[in-house]
Design an enzyme around this catalytic site. Structure first.
Site, PDB file in Angstrom:
ATOM      1  N   ARG A  63       0.853  -1.207   0.000  1.00 32.95           N
ATOM      2  CA  ARG A  63       0.000   0.000   0.000  1.00 32.95           C
ATOM      3  C   ARG A  63       0.884   1.251   0.000  1.00 32.95           C
ATOM      4  O   ARG A  63       1.491   1.616   1.034  1.00 32.95           O
ATOM      5  CB  ARG A  63      -0.902   0.018   1.234  1.00 32.95           C
ATOM      6  N   ARG A  87       0.968  -6.553  -9.875  1.00 40.44           N
ATOM      7  CA  ARG A  87       1.434  -5.994  -8.594  1.00 40.44           C
ATOM      8  C   ARG A  87       1.547  -7.051  -7.480  1.00 40.44           C
ATOM      9  O   ARG A  87       2.132  -6.793  -6.437  1.00 40.44           O
ATOM     10  CB  ARG A  87       0.530  -4.857  -8.142  1.00 40.44           C
ATOM     11  N   HIS A 154       0.313   3.414 -10.563  1.00 37.88           N
ATOM     12  CA  HIS A 154      -0.656   3.932  -9.567  1.00 37.88           C
ATOM     13  C   HIS A 154       0.086   4.651  -8.428  1.00 37.88           C
ATOM     14  O   HIS A 154       0.092   4.186  -7.287  1.00 37.88           O
ATOM     15  CB  HIS A 154      -1.423   2.707  -9.043  1.00 37.88           C
ATOM     16  N   ASP A 199     -12.160  10.388  -6.561  1.00 33.68           N
ATOM     17  CA  ASP A 199     -11.718   9.202  -7.294  1.00 33.68           C
ATOM     18  C   ASP A 199     -12.131   9.383  -8.747  1.00 33.68           C
ATOM     19  O   ASP A 199     -13.242   9.056  -9.143  1.00 33.68           O
ATOM     20  CB  ASP A 199     -12.376   7.964  -6.685  1.00 33.68           C
ATOM     21  N   GLU A 258      -2.176   9.007 -10.914  1.00 33.99           N
ATOM     22  CA  GLU A 258      -1.807   7.756 -11.555  1.00 33.99           C
ATOM     23  C   GLU A 258      -1.817   7.916 -13.070  1.00 33.99           C
ATOM     24  O   GLU A 258      -2.748   8.534 -13.619  1.00 33.99           O
ATOM     25  CB  GLU A 258      -2.810   6.684 -11.130  1.00 33.99           C
TER      26      GLU A 258
HETATM   27  O1  TA6 Z   1      -7.002   4.402  -8.443  1.00 31.63           O
HETATM   28  C1  TA6 Z   1      -8.049   4.625  -7.544  1.00 31.63           C
HETATM   29  C2  TA6 Z   1      -8.619   3.277  -7.126  1.00 31.63           C
HETATM   30  O2  TA6 Z   1      -9.196   2.612  -8.220  1.00 31.63           O
HETATM   31  C3  TA6 Z   1      -9.617   3.524  -5.989  1.00 31.63           C
HETATM   32  O3  TA6 Z   1     -10.948   3.338  -6.423  1.00 31.63           O
HETATM   33  C4  TA6 Z   1      -9.199   2.506  -4.943  1.00 31.63           C
HETATM   34  O4  TA6 Z   1      -9.811   1.259  -5.204  1.00 31.63           O
HETATM   35  C5  TA6 Z   1      -7.688   2.494  -5.176  1.00 31.63           C
HETATM   36  O5  TA6 Z   1      -7.579   2.432  -6.603  1.00 31.63           O
HETATM   37  C6  TA6 Z   1      -6.908   1.430  -4.468  1.00 31.63           C
HETATM   38  O6  TA6 Z   1      -7.275   0.160  -4.927  1.00 31.63           O
HETATM   39  P1  TA6 Z   1      -6.630  -1.109  -4.146  1.00 31.63           P
HETATM   40  O7  TA6 Z   1      -7.121  -2.312  -4.893  1.00 31.63           O
HETATM   41  O8  TA6 Z   1      -5.151  -0.942  -4.222  1.00 31.63           O
HETATM   42  O9  TA6 Z   1      -7.123  -1.004  -2.739  1.00 31.63           O
END
Ligand code: TA6
Length: 288
Positions: A63, A87, A154, A199, A258
């Site tokens: 994360r 990932r 991301h 978002d 991103e």
């Molecule tokens: O990029 C934004 C997003 O799509 C959010 O909606 C949230 O889901 C974030 O990515 C993180 O996703 P993850 O699967 O890493 O928790």
């Protein structure tokens, strides 16, 4: 570039990690996801955010830092999990070299049961650590059919306080607002600011994005190549509490900008061709 060093050892969770030191900056990359978790210019705050509650377990995403999203973004019908499998997989370290831009760490994605569900492809990732952080994801279609996929770097950026942050460079772009069931809207703000969960997937945007941070008195510059989509995300309060690998108040100290090709910008790669998604990340003082 002289006086650089690199070391391969065990990081958190005993996961293999590469540490790179150059005269300008330090970086860390986990083989799990070829995940850059740290980039920091000497004398400056970290450029990237990394959650203090992140998991460091083989096969699970970290994360923060720069998750490699491939071959799908978000949820995908018929596929389990969010944001593809790249990932979560352990990438192979292929080579560490250097040139005038910095130290270049090259990875490749091994074949897997998940990748076997797609036309035959190869994926390579190049991390260049120097005065800036450059990241390039190359995908080559080795099959005889078109390979359709989404890709996205991301990136989680570290900020002083989200209330003093604005994102510049997206005025006029259309976006899908995930907080309103992906409603299609048009950005009217010169500077995007944050006061609730945000978002947004901006489409058909190829220009450079800036993150202005009044608290850290810095501007982060996100230059991108072969990226038509930009996603801007801050989970805010409720979503932060709902993520076990993210601190309840960590939304205050991060913003995701991103860069990739998602939704209607997805890539359709003809046989034998290579797609390259590249970003160059750096920061300058706010008044430059
Ligand atoms: O990029 C934004 C997003 O799509 C959010 O909606 C949230 O889901 C974030 O990515 C993180 O996703 P993850 O699967 O890493 O928790």
């Amino acid at each position: 570039m002289t006086n650089s060093s690199r070391m391969i050892g065990e990081g958190k969770g005993d996961l293999p990690k590469i540490e790179v030191q150059t005269k300008f900056s330090d970086a860390e990359i986990y083989l799990n996801g070829a995940h850059v978790t740290k980039f920091q210019r000497k004398g400056e705050p970290p450029l990237l955010f990394l959650s203090e509650k992140s998991r460091f377990e083989k096969g699970h995403p970290i994360r923060g830092g720069v998750p490699i999203i491939f071959p799908w973004f978000g949820a995908c019908e018929g596929k389990t999990g969010m944001h593809g499998f790249a990932r979560n997989q352990t990438w192979e370290l292929k080579e560490i070299s250097q040139n005038d831009s910095g130290v270049i760490v090259q990875f490749s994605l091994p074949d897997s049961a998940e990748s076997a569900q797609y036309p035959k492809f190869s994926a390579e990732y190049f991390v260049t650590v120097g005065e800036m952080l450059s990241l390039e994801l190359r995908v080559t279609n080795q099959s005889q059919e078109n390979f359709s996929f989404e890709n996205c770097l991301h990136t989680y950026f570290a900020v002083g306080e989200i209330g003093a942050v604005s994102v510049v460079g997206l005025k006029g772009a259309e976006y899908l607002d995930k907080t309103e069931n992906f409603a299609r809207k048009k950005e009217t703000a010169e500077q995007i600011t944050f006061s609730s969960e945000t978002d947004r997937a901006y489409l058909n945007t190829t220009g450079t994005i800036e993150i202005h941070d009044a608290k850290l008195k810095r501007k982060i510059i996100v230059e991108k190549e072969n990226s038509a989509s930009t996603v801007v995300w801050n989970p805010w309060i409720a979503k932060s509490k709902a993520m076990a690998d993210f601190g309840d108040d960590e939304y205050l100290r991060m913003v995701c900008v991103e860069s990739g090709n998602i939704a209607e910008n997805r890539i359709v790669l003809p046989p034998g061709k290579t797609s390259s998604l590249k970003i160059n990340l750096r920061s300058t003082s706010l008044d430059k």
